[in-house]
Design a protein around this motif. Structure first.
Motif, PDB file in Angstrom:
ATOM      1  N   ALA A 226       0.835  -1.197   0.165  1.00  0.00           N
ATOM      2  CA  ALA A 226      -0.179   0.106  -0.239  1.00  0.00           C
ATOM      3  C   ALA A 226       0.565   1.267   0.038  1.00  0.00           C
ATOM      4  O   ALA A 226       0.433   2.110  -0.979  1.00  0.00           O
ATOM      5  CB  ALA A 226      -1.182  -0.312   0.891  1.00  0.00           C
ATOM      6  N   SER A 227       1.532   1.671   0.937  1.00  0.00           N
ATOM      7  CA  SER A 227       2.971   2.213   1.031  1.00  0.00           C
ATOM      8  C   SER A 227       3.177   2.985  -0.980  1.00  0.00           C
ATOM      9  O   SER A 227       3.393   4.394  -0.673  1.00  0.00           O
ATOM     10  CB  SER A 227       3.696   2.249   2.136  1.00  0.00           C
ATOM     11  OG  SER A 227       3.492   2.351   3.022  1.00  0.00           O
ATOM     12  N   LEU A 228       3.978   1.575  -1.471  1.00  0.00           N
ATOM     13  CA  LEU A 228       4.863   2.225  -2.115  1.00  0.00           C
ATOM     14  C   LEU A 228       3.554   2.390  -3.788  1.00  0.00           C
ATOM     15  O   LEU A 228       3.637   2.504  -4.924  1.00  0.00           O
ATOM     16  CB  LEU A 228       5.072   0.427  -3.213  1.00  0.00           C
ATOM     17  CG  LEU A 228       5.692  -0.445  -2.160  1.00  0.00           C
ATOM     18  CD1 LEU A 228       6.390  -0.780  -2.753  1.00  0.00           C
ATOM     19  CD2 LEU A 228       7.749   0.658  -1.900  1.00  0.00           C
ATOM     20  N   GLY A 229       2.166   2.606  -3.111  1.00  0.00           N
ATOM     21  CA  GLY A 229       1.302   2.982  -4.343  1.00  0.00           C
ATOM     22  C   GLY A 229       0.414   2.099  -5.356  1.00  0.00           C
ATOM     23  O   GLY A 229       0.247   2.146  -6.509  1.00  0.00           O
ATOM     24  N   ALA A 230       0.367   0.659  -4.027  1.00  0.00           N
ATOM     25  CA  ALA A 230       0.217  -0.824  -5.243  1.00  0.00           C
ATOM     26  C   ALA A 230      -1.074  -0.674  -4.892  1.00  0.00           C
ATOM     27  O   ALA A 230      -0.949  -2.952  -4.597  1.00  0.00           O
ATOM     28  CB  ALA A 230       1.453  -1.558  -5.758  1.00  0.00           C
ATOM     29  N   GLY A 231      -1.629  -0.710  -3.862  1.00  0.00           N
ATOM     30  CA  GLY A 231      -2.487  -1.084  -2.901  1.00  0.00           C
ATOM     31  C   GLY A 231      -3.731  -1.210  -3.497  1.00  0.00           C
ATOM     32  O   GLY A 231      -5.039  -1.519  -2.203  1.00  0.00           O
ATOM     33  N   ARG A 290      -4.502   4.885   5.209  1.00  0.00           N
ATOM     34  CA  ARG A 290      -3.782   4.633   6.124  1.00  0.00           C
ATOM     35  C   ARG A 290      -2.565   4.126   6.093  1.00  0.00           C
ATOM     36  O   ARG A 290      -1.269   5.387   6.252  1.00  0.00           O
ATOM     37  CB  ARG A 290      -3.862   2.878   7.130  1.00  0.00           C
ATOM     38  CG  ARG A 290      -4.769   3.684   7.707  1.00  0.00           C
ATOM     39  CD  ARG A 290      -4.962   2.504   8.232  1.00  0.00           C
ATOM     40  NE  ARG A 290      -6.618   2.062   9.185  1.00  0.00           N
ATOM     41  CZ  ARG A 290      -7.951   2.803   8.927  1.00  0.00           C
ATOM     42  NH1 ARG A 290      -8.105   2.070   7.689  1.00  0.00           N
ATOM     43  NH2 ARG A 290      -8.758   2.669   9.704  1.00  0.00           N
ATOM     44  N   PHE A 291      -1.889   3.997   4.671  1.00  0.00           N
ATOM     45  CA  PHE A 291      -0.524   3.993   4.209  1.00  0.00           C
ATOM     46  C   PHE A 291       0.056   4.547   2.911  1.00  0.00           C
ATOM     47  O   PHE A 291       0.717   5.110   2.274  1.00  0.00           O
ATOM     48  CB  PHE A 291       0.154   2.511   4.040  1.00  0.00           C
ATOM     49  CG  PHE A 291      -0.563   2.085   5.358  1.00  0.00           C
ATOM     50  CD1 PHE A 291       0.201   2.721   6.959  1.00  0.00           C
ATOM     51  CD2 PHE A 291      -1.094   0.316   5.594  1.00  0.00           C
ATOM     52  CE1 PHE A 291       0.240   1.656   7.325  1.00  0.00           C
ATOM     53  CE2 PHE A 291      -1.126   0.798   6.790  1.00  0.00           C
ATOM     54  CZ  PHE A 291      -0.876   0.654   8.053  1.00  0.00           C
ATOM     55  N   ALA A 292      -0.972   4.642   1.894  1.00  0.00           N
ATOM     56  CA  ALA A 292      -0.742   4.741   0.048  1.00  0.00           C
ATOM     57  C   ALA A 292      -0.746   6.573   0.565  1.00  0.00           C
ATOM     58  O   ALA A 292      -1.441   7.123   0.952  1.00  0.00           O
ATOM     59  CB  ALA A 292      -2.130   4.232  -0.294  1.00  0.00           C
ATOM     60  N   PRO A 293       0.187   6.678  -0.325  1.00  0.00           N
ATOM     61  CA  PRO A 293       0.114   8.308  -0.610  1.00  0.00           C
ATOM     62  C   PRO A 293      -1.243   8.947  -1.227  1.00  0.00           C
ATOM     63  O   PRO A 293      -1.208   8.169  -2.470  1.00  0.00           O
ATOM     64  CB  PRO A 293       1.604   8.352  -1.877  1.00  0.00           C
ATOM     65  CG  PRO A 293       2.198   7.059  -2.099  1.00  0.00           C
ATOM     66  CD  PRO A 293       1.351   5.647  -0.724  1.00  0.00           C
TER      67      PRO A 293
END
Length: 351
Positions: A226-231, A290-293
């Protein structure tokens, strides 16, 4: 915090981390709070104690004053519990632990991780790493002529290709038809059959869903995605995801070991999953928030997901498979989940 912390925390074997369970276990060992309890309670033999859940259970037991021995293939220094060497297959000096005059409890969470690619060869490895240690433990107990008071046994659930299949409970029979990961139902059957004749007053089979914990591998991987934008949703996102907060899993484990006091499990299978399973789309949406940009995430259709997991040497079935698993045993036993819904559970892990 403060100038003394740099010298204080190394005394407990680590830095100023969130490993409070390990700190509590070391404190219990250092100040001797386990002496009176350990003398009156059964010895706890833990197999699979080096894994995430195994280490957490061990810490909980130590912090409550229980005497624990972890079976391991190689001894490690600096740990706050006793260790005994075994190979997970044959009888040896470790089996003498079952003759402890205080009696014995068993926690068996052994097993090679599920999710690697490799087809039948990997499935055989996952199966053998569960069945062989389980049979070794049962044989040791039978040879010692003892009855184990509490036996906590790891298990799992079958992932289906069709997300429209009905809810799975403890009474749902194992059925290989429609499974997303070929051989998983046979693995679970052999795993549970291996412990069926264990001489135990209470035998609990923990059919665990995805554990959400601060240091749990699955949660860390999902958070990273999710943090890498692949969520985005995976493979359409309709598949059901059985999940459980680590604190609730540990509460069920304590109940299975007779430590909760007010909650007594009846023995047999227990679906260790939260009462509100979610779809993959819901899971990824909560993670993105919560985590994605910017709360954004790129979805992965099934062909792309298979390509990505192939590069990583992972089995895509563990992500595309569906299990709408809910316990019918825990509510009857009076067990109350501390984290029954996903959003607040994730917020707790971030607190």
């Amino acid at each position: 915090p403060g100038p003394l912390s740099l010298s204080f925390f190394p005394a407990f074997g680590g830095g100023r981390a969130a490993d409070l369970g390990g700190v509590a276990a070391r404190l219990a060992l250092m100040v001797g709070v386990s002496d009176s309890t350990a003398a009156s309670q059964p010895l706890v033999i833990v197999a699979g104690g080096s894994g995430y859940l195994g280490s957490r259970v061990t810490e909980e037991l130590l912090a409550r004053g229980r005497d624990v021995v972890v079976l391991t293939r190689s001894l490690r220094a600096g740990l706050p519990y006793r260790q005994a060497v075994w190979d997970g297959r044959t009888q040896g000096s470790w089996a003498e632990l079952f003759s402890d005059p205080r009696g014995v409890d068993v926690v068996n969470l052994t097993g090679y991780r599920i999710g690697d690619a490799g087809g039948a060869a990997t499935m055989a490895r996952m199966t053998d790493s569960r069945v062989n240690p389980t049979r070794a433990l049962v044989t040791a107990a039978l040879n010692a002529g003892v009855t184990v008071k509490h036996w906590l046994q790891g298990s799992g659930g079958v992932m289906r290709a069709n997300p429209d299949e009905p809810v799975v409970t403890e009474s749902t029979p194992l059925d290989p038809r429609g499974e997303e990961v070929p051989g998983m139902s046979e693995l679970i059957r052999r795993w549970e059959d291996a412990v069926a004749d264990a001489p135990a007053e209470s035998l609990t089979l923990m059919r665990t869903g995805i554990v959400l914990g601060r240091d749990a591998a699955a949660f860390k991987a999902l958070r990273a995605v999710a943090s890498l934008g692949a969520g985005g949703s995976l493979a359409g996102g309709r598949q059901w995801v059985p999940w459980i907060h680590e604190d609730d899993w540990l509460s069920i484990a304590r109940a299975a070991l007779g430590l909760e006091g007010l909650v007594a499990l009846p023995g047999g299978p227990v679906v260790a999953s939260a009462p509100n399973p979610v779809t993959n789309a819901e899971l990824m949406r909560e993670l993105r928030a919560r985590f994605a940009p910017g709360g954004l995430g790129i979805p992965a259709p099934k062909p792309l997901l298979k390509l990505g997991t192939g590069v990583l040497r992972k089995d895509p079935g563990v992500l595309t498979g569906s299990t709408r698993a809910v316990s019918s045993v825990l509510p009857v036993a009076g067990f109350v989940f501390g984290h029954p819904t996903l959003g607040p559970a994730l917020d707790d892990l971030l607190g």
